[in-house]
Scaffold this motif. Sequence first.
Motif, PDB file in Angstrom:
ATOM      1  N   LEU A   1       0.210   4.116   1.185  1.00 59.48           N
ATOM      2  CA  LEU A   1      -0.362   5.233   1.737  1.00 59.48           C
ATOM      3  C   LEU A   1       0.400   5.121   3.369  1.00 59.48           C
ATOM      4  CD1 LEU A   1      -4.095   5.783   0.929  1.00 59.48           C
ATOM      5  CD2 LEU A   1      -1.953   6.960   0.083  1.00 59.48           C
ATOM      6  N   ASP A   2       0.901   4.702   3.515  1.00 57.54           N
ATOM      7  CA  ASP A   2       1.926   4.843   4.571  1.00 57.54           C
ATOM      8  C   ASP A   2       1.496   4.886   6.088  1.00 57.54           C
ATOM      9  OD1 ASP A   2       4.854   4.305   5.680  1.00 57.54           O
ATOM     10  OD2 ASP A   2       4.901   6.309   5.424  1.00 57.54           O
ATOM     11  N   CYS A   3       0.459   4.056   6.658  1.00 61.43           N
ATOM     12  CA  CYS A   3       0.137   4.929   8.216  1.00 61.43           C
ATOM     13  C   CYS A   3       0.836   4.423   8.793  1.00 61.43           C
ATOM     14  CB  CYS A   3      -1.594   3.673   8.029  1.00 61.43           C
ATOM     15  SG  CYS A   3      -2.287   4.211   7.279  1.00 61.43           S
TER      16      CYS A   3
ATOM     17  N   SER B   1      -8.848   4.194   4.289  1.00 62.65           N
ATOM     18  CA  SER B   1      -8.101   5.504   5.031  1.00 62.65           C
ATOM     19  C   SER B   1      -8.842   6.991   4.656  1.00 62.65           C
ATOM     20  CB  SER B   1      -6.838   5.201   5.312  1.00 62.65           C
ATOM     21  OG  SER B   1      -6.194   5.362   4.148  1.00 62.65           O
TER      22      SER B   1
ATOM     23  N   THR C   1       1.202  -3.325   6.623  1.00 65.68           N
ATOM     24  CA  THR C   1       1.251  -3.812   5.120  1.00 65.68           C
ATOM     25  C   THR C   1       1.758  -1.862   4.036  1.00 65.68           C
ATOM     26  OG1 THR C   1      -1.089  -3.985   5.261  1.00 65.68           O
ATOM     27  CG2 THR C   1      -0.568  -3.235   2.632  1.00 65.68           C
ATOM     28  N   GLY C   2       1.233  -0.557   5.120  1.00 65.36           N
ATOM     29  CA  GLY C   2       1.721   0.386   5.033  1.00 65.36           C
ATOM     30  C   GLY C   2       3.446   0.097   4.359  1.00 65.36           C
TER      31      GLY C   2
ATOM     32  N   PHE D   1       1.099   2.137  12.107  1.00 67.31           N
ATOM     33  CA  PHE D   1       0.957   1.732  12.207  1.00 67.31           C
ATOM     34  C   PHE D   1       0.008   0.253  11.777  1.00 67.31           C
ATOM     35  CE2 PHE D   1      -2.449   4.306  10.952  1.00 67.31           C
ATOM     36  CZ  PHE D   1      -3.420   2.794  10.818  1.00 67.31           C
ATOM     37  N   CYS D   2       0.771   0.282  10.329  1.00 69.02           N
ATOM     38  CA  CYS D   2       0.367  -1.236   9.432  1.00 69.02           C
ATOM     39  C   CYS D   2       1.297  -1.074   8.844  1.00 69.02           C
ATOM     40  CB  CYS D   2      -1.199   0.078   8.613  1.00 69.02           C
ATOM     41  SG  CYS D   2      -1.030  -1.326   7.071  1.00 69.02           S
TER      42      CYS D   2
ATOM     43  N   GLY E   1      -3.723  -3.206   1.405  1.00 65.39           N
ATOM     44  CA  GLY E   1      -4.129  -3.143   0.703  1.00 65.39           C
ATOM     45  C   GLY E   1      -5.187  -1.671   0.562  1.00 65.39           C
ATOM     46  N   GLU E   2      -5.054  -0.531  -0.011  1.00 63.89           N
ATOM     47  CA  GLU E   2      -6.297   0.583  -0.240  1.00 63.89           C
ATOM     48  C   GLU E   2      -6.796   0.681  -1.280  1.00 63.89           C
ATOM     49  OE1 GLU E   2      -7.803   3.264   2.396  1.00 63.89           O
ATOM     50  OE2 GLU E   2      -9.039   3.313   0.568  1.00 63.89           O
TER      51      GLU E   2
ATOM     52  N   CYS F   1       0.709  -1.111  -0.274  1.00 62.78           N
ATOM     53  CA  CYS F   1       0.121  -0.046   0.200  1.00 62.78           C
ATOM     54  C   CYS F   1       0.785   1.129  -0.178  1.00 62.78           C
ATOM     55  CB  CYS F   1      -0.754  -0.112   1.173  1.00 62.78           C
ATOM     56  SG  CYS F   1      -2.189   1.229   1.112  1.00 62.78           S
TER      57      CYS F   1
END
Length: 375
Positions: free
Chosen positions: A122-124, A208, A129-130, A126-127, A174-175, A120
Amino acid sequence: MTTTTAPQRTNLLGLSREEMEHFFLSIGEKKFRAAQVMKWIHHEGCDDFAAMTNLSKALRTRLAEVAEIRGPGVVYEGSSSDGTRKWVLEVEDGSYVETVLIPADNGKRRTLCVSSQVGCSLDCSFCSTGKQGFQRNLTAAEIIGQVWVAQRSVGPRKDTANRPVTNVVMMGMGEPLMNYDNVVPAMKLMLDDDGYGLSKRRVTLSTSGVVPMLDRLGDELDVSLAISLHAATDELRNELVPLNRKYNIRTLLDACKRYLAKCQDTRMVTIEYTLIKDVNDQQEHAEQLAALLEELPCKINLIPFNPFPHSGYEKPSRNQTMRFQQWLYELGYTAPIRTTRGDDIDAACGQLVGRVKDRTKRHERYIRSIQIDAD
Ligand code: SAH
Ligand code: SF4
């Protein structure tokens, strides 16, 4: 010198009804063939044209020449002690995605958590996947292929009252709104009676907050909506969900209201709030959240942070999580705590790539590691 390559066969798995009808018209067949073939693929889990006995032999032969039904390859399938099932699937370029079936309500509900991207962008913070970065969008066939694989492996759909998959949440890797063009046809197949026939209330897109795409979605589909909020002030949300710098909380909540206004029935948004120790789990955060959401028809889901190595965050204690829930309750919100299921197969929804982070890992090492998890 000229080289000739065999014409590519069309993969029918990911085609929505309109696309399937278009395909049959393009090969000189009648439109109604689309419904027949969709039922074979999505109701029966069939991937062999020869078995489609209500089609003429000539058409079956023709289809085998120009088309195919190709789902993702199952690399690993595991069950956990609480009944959760997980599949690791290999998609086109050798990447892996994971999909998880989570039982609830004494077996009445079986929710499939579906991925939309490999990684993903979007790089949150706490995630996991990011943290993996973005590899690529999944195709519509790879997205619906997750439902197809799960249903095939649980057993064919005997009747509508006895579906192997009763709900779908787009909460895997993913987003989904960053892969709009593939996610929408796949979701249409989830809803279509000749596809998976799920009601729009039982199909949830989690985002998100990609606001322009949310507006577009509302024009095309009215599936259930979950918003990954996690913070009630822009200052904190900027840190946790970097996309907030582009579409801030106000902009996002306004888009949610527009979405609800387009839905044909009365609907609520689900607000997802991942509780992170000492970051967003204090009383002031509960108060800010309750005040912010006053104007939006919504329910809140609390998700205790699911730790992964080097995240820099911790999960709040059970007591703190319950305290946060109680504060919200006193402020007028019943906020269920989403329990992590399938812990023993590393299958927590929204946290599916725990073991895939190191992209240099060899295939064998990866498979070995997830099998150890499943023991
Ligand atoms: N990209 C979409 C859907 C996938 S994430 C979105 O962000 O909504 C699904 C959910 O899992 C989101 O609410 C996400 O914030 C949450 N999540 C991600 N990492 C998590 C973690 N480590 N612990 C708990 N929840 C997490
Ligand atoms: Fe992407 Fe969702 Fe993870 Fe954020 S929480 S990085 S949007 S998958």
